[in-house]
Enzyme design. Sequence first.
Site, PDB file in Angstrom:
ATOM      1  N   GLY A  19       0.671  -1.116   0.080  1.00 33.69           N
ATOM      2  CA  GLY A  19      -0.064   0.162  -0.196  1.00 33.69           C
ATOM      3  C   GLY A  19       0.831   1.012  -0.119  1.00 33.69           C
ATOM      4  O   GLY A  19       2.160   1.257  -0.160  1.00 33.69           O
ATOM      5  N   ASP A 131     -12.890   5.666  -1.420  1.00 35.14           N
ATOM      6  CA  ASP A 131     -11.862   5.397  -2.245  1.00 35.14           C
ATOM      7  C   ASP A 131     -12.308   3.961  -2.776  1.00 35.14           C
ATOM      8  O   ASP A 131     -11.487   2.874  -2.783  1.00 35.14           O
ATOM      9  CB  ASP A 131     -10.675   5.062  -1.597  1.00 35.14           C
ATOM     10  CG  ASP A 131      -9.506   4.821  -2.595  1.00 35.14           C
ATOM     11  OD1 ASP A 131      -9.843   5.294  -3.926  1.00 35.14           O
ATOM     12  OD2 ASP A 131      -8.472   4.626  -2.392  1.00 35.14           O
TER      13      ASP A 131
END
Length: 462
Positions: A19, A131
């Site tokens: 990430g 998101d």
Amino acid sequence: MTMKMFVEDWKFGGVLGEGAFGEVKLLINVNTNAKVAVKMINLRKHNDAHMMVKKEICIQKTLSHENVLKLYGSRQEDDVLMMFLEYAIGGELFDRIEPDVGMPAGQAQYYMKQLLNGVQYLHQKGIAHRDIKPENLLIDENDVLKICDFGLATMFRLKGRERLLDKKCGTLPYVAPEVISGESYHAEPADTWSCGVVLICMLCGEAPFNQASTECSYYRKWITGNYMLTSPWTKLQYSALNLVKKILLPNPKKRISIPQILEHSWINSTFNYKDDQSLYKEPLSKRLIYDDTFDGPNLSYSQPTPCLPSIDMKDVINLLRDKSGSNLCYSQPTHNDDLMINSQLPLTQTQTINLNTFQCMVKRMTRFFVKQDWEKVLEILGAALDQFHYTWNLDESGVITISTVDTRRMPLVFKINLIEMDSKLLLDFRLSKGCGLEFKRRFIKLKHVLRDVIDKDVTVPS
């Protein structure tokens, strides 16, 4: 070689993903074989991550729903903050979507219902995700969709009082037009818009616009009604298009709500999910064109990544030969058991791979075995990377990292691990940063180049 112990009775498995602020790894209980994902954030390396991650933890620990990834707990050791999460063995939703094709309508409906149920639950709790995209939707062993990654999530309603949001965030092709505009916006319609884009990706294998603003020609065609002869709209059946038109209304006040979507005829149509899979029996490699044009709108990723200096593949081979001291290099993960997976997948009678090797591998289509020695494979791979003008390098653990840009000129980074399994060589491709569908396009092209050395007698979990 054995896996590194984390704490008593728990050992690290392989890397599940990456990430913005760190890696996600597998933890396996040595006694019960229970599996947990741990998100590890280096706070020293990412000074701006601390408050964001703390907020993410505070939000996610309040959630409990079958379509939301469960947070078991968190802890900090020195400068490393760890989040212990439910392990979704089925991987990311984007891996179920075939670029430029999508997936069968029944399968898309099945996942869309779960996505809507999960997002509706979040909104009932006063939380906006902000998101929503296929990379942030995971699948567990029972084919249940799990919403994950609450790094951009926020509270928009507390004790019945709702506030407008003003932060411009998300991944551009999925972001609602009111968010891009920079004006204050309501949370629920913005998330609903993102769900609509995900639906189009599932049905068509592409996003409808690069961004929902008049700067994008595809979006201008959409809002002016001049879209019917263009992709992806030509791929949608009438009922699905009718639903999408109601979700992707530029005016959020007129946009259909999630309860209304759940009442729509397409959502309640009868599809035979299993039979529907047969619509796409032809191999993916035969349905896609291997070129660099990729015309039309595609997905993108919002995080910039520095380019890597390329090196010569002969230097890589010499380096790996020196590092390994044997016939084969090892890259992360360095042990067969470090890979995780779907134990339900059948093995062919012709393969000689030990079943235990596969019983913890994450379910992905982006891996295959090769029948040549690793030096020959690397030579072919290096030539292909140079042919496609990819920038690539090798890290100290032996992982090849490829850096390029997608069709929107946004960074795309993925990695290749070479893993020995019972005298077989597995090439495991993993997205590091960027768009999942763009990554799969690149994978398919590289697999096509390597088609003559792929070992077709070995069935790989996918």
